[in-house]
Motif scaffolding. Structure first.
Motif, short mmCIF file in Angstrom:
data_model
loop_
_atom_site.label_atom_id
_atom_site.label_comp_id
_atom_site.label_asym_id
_atom_site.label_seq_id
_atom_site.Cartn_x
_atom_site.Cartn_y
_atom_site.Cartn_z
N LEU A 144 10.31 1.48 0.59
CA LEU A 144 9.34 1.93 -0.40
C LEU A 144 10.02 2.59 -1.58
O LEU A 144 9.73 2.29 -2.74
N VAL A 145 10.94 3.50 -1.30
CA VAL A 145 11.61 4.25 -2.36
C VAL A 145 12.46 3.33 -3.23
O VAL A 145 12.65 3.58 -4.42
N SER A 146 12.98 2.24 -2.63
CA SER A 146 13.87 1.36 -3.38
C SER A 146 13.20 0.70 -4.57
O SER A 146 13.87 0.22 -5.49
N THR A 147 11.86 0.67 -4.59
CA THR A 147 11.16 0.05 -5.71
C THR A 147 11.25 0.89 -6.98
O THR A 147 11.06 0.37 -8.07
N ALA A 170 -3.55 8.19 2.52
CA ALA A 170 -4.64 9.14 2.27
C ALA A 170 -5.31 8.89 0.93
O ALA A 170 -6.54 8.95 0.82
N LEU A 171 -4.52 8.60 -0.10
CA LEU A 171 -5.09 8.35 -1.42
C LEU A 171 -5.91 7.07 -1.44
O LEU A 171 -6.97 7.00 -2.08
N LEU A 172 -5.44 6.04 -0.74
CA LEU A 172 -6.21 4.80 -0.63
C LEU A 172 -7.53 5.05 0.11
O LEU A 172 -8.58 4.52 -0.26
N ALA A 173 -7.46 5.85 1.16
CA ALA A 173 -8.67 6.15 1.93
C ALA A 173 -9.70 6.88 1.07
O ALA A 173 -10.90 6.60 1.16
N GLN A 215 0.50 -3.10 5.37
CA GLN A 215 0.16 -2.14 6.42
C GLN A 215 -0.33 -0.82 5.83
O GLN A 215 -1.25 -0.20 6.38
N LEU A 216 0.26 -0.40 4.74
CA LEU A 216 -0.23 0.80 4.06
C LEU A 216 -1.66 0.59 3.56
O LEU A 216 -2.52 1.47 3.70
N ARG A 217 -1.90 -0.58 2.99
CA ARG A 217 -3.25 -0.89 2.50
C ARG A 217 -4.24 -0.89 3.66
O ARG A 217 -5.35 -0.32 3.55
N HIS A 239 -0.44 -0.22 -7.48
CA HIS A 239 0.00 -1.51 -6.95
C HIS A 239 -0.74 -1.84 -5.65
O HIS A 239 -1.24 -2.97 -5.47
N LEU A 240 -0.82 -0.90 -4.74
CA LEU A 240 -1.47 -1.15 -3.45
C LEU A 240 -2.96 -1.44 -3.62
O LEU A 240 -3.54 -2.21 -2.84
N ARG A 241 -3.57 -0.85 -4.63
CA ARG A 241 -5.00 -1.10 -4.87
C ARG A 241 -5.26 -2.56 -5.27
O ARG A 241 -6.38 -3.03 -5.13
#
Length: 269
Positions: free
Chosen positions: A181-184, A34-37, A250-252, A194-196
């Motif tokens: 994801l949480v393991s990072t 949602a934040l990326l969108a 996939q999230l991106r 990071h995803l951006r």
């Protein structure tokens, strides 16, 4: 007095240990989509969303991202009715979606995205209906990009495939939903940053209804890779090192797709 208290405590512990249905991406992943969108929304689309979200406890796109997974707690009937809208099983069919075979009655993530997007785009409908549709669209576009929500039916999207990682038992679905994801150790903001930095996927011209079947088929193809399912139940760190970047891509992609859907449905200019 001691014995009843001990029994009560044992009951609470037993409840805590009961298996909880897996949620695609978990809350962190859905919020990140949602934040990326939001980054890619036009000013008019943002305004339309703000109008629909007025009065919500957290009136942001990320604030409603997990709503569809919480339905079973707040509206059990609607939660049951929409349970199959979170996924589609096409792994057994070489990742080729066929509506009459894979989505009887329209009860899968592909048709749910199409139907709810149409409701969202229809300004003749009451805002309450469109708000609910917005909540579904935000969540289901994220779901469609989680590989195991478009995988195999025989193992319930990886829920029945048990693995052990870092000394803890889990299953493939939960591993991909949230454990990797949480393991990072990244905070939500750090993960968003990071995803951006990842390359933006090209999704082509957006249409209504949106190409949800394409997204599901692409997700499914990740599941079909030879090393997606590990040969041994005990996972090595190498598995996560290799596959976490796939989850992040996939999230991106989910963020880009969601923005395109919302802009097409809501921008009036």
């Amino acid at each position: 007095m001691v014995r009843p208290l001990l029994l009560s405590l044992a009951f609470v512990v037993a409840l805590a240990l009961l298996p909880v249905p897996a949620q695609a991406w978990g809350l962190l992943g859905h919020r990140l989509v949602a934040l990326l969108a939001w980054d890619d929304l036009t000013p008019d689309t943002r305004h339309q969303i703000d109008v629909l979200l007025e009065g919500e406890p957290d009136p942001t796109l990320a604030g409603i991202a997990g709503w569809a997974d919480d339905l079973r707690k707040h509206d059990a009937a609607l939660g049951r009715e929409t349970a199959n809208w979170h996924f589609v099983n096409i792994g057994e069919h070489d990742c080729a979606y066929l509506q009459r075979r894979d989505c009887p009655g329209g009860n899968c993530v592909v048709e749910a995205i199409r139907k709810q997007t149409a409701i969202l785009a229809d300004t003749r409908r009451p805002n309450a209906e469109r708000l609910q549709a917005l909540k579904f669209v935000v969540h289901f576009v994220g779901d469609a990009h989680q590989p195991l929500h478009a995988g195999y039916g025989h193992d319930k999207g990886g829920n029945d495939f048990q693995v052990n990682w870092n000394g803890r038992g889990t299953n493939m679905h939960t591993l991909w939903d949230s454990r990797m994801l949480v393991s990072t150790g990244r905070s939500e903001q750090a993960y968003l940053d990071h995803l951006r930095t990842l390359p933006r996927p090209v999704i082509g011209t957006m249409t209504l209804p949106p190409p949800a079947a394409d997204w599901a088929e692409q997700s499914c193809r990740a599941v079909k890779q030879p090393d997606f399912y590990p040969r041994r139940a005990k996972l090595e760190q190498a598995y996560v090192d290799k596959h976490l970047p796939i989850a992040e891509r996939q999230l991106r992609a989910g963020g880009v797709a969601l923005a395109a859907v919302l802009n097409k449905a809501l921008d009036r200019h």
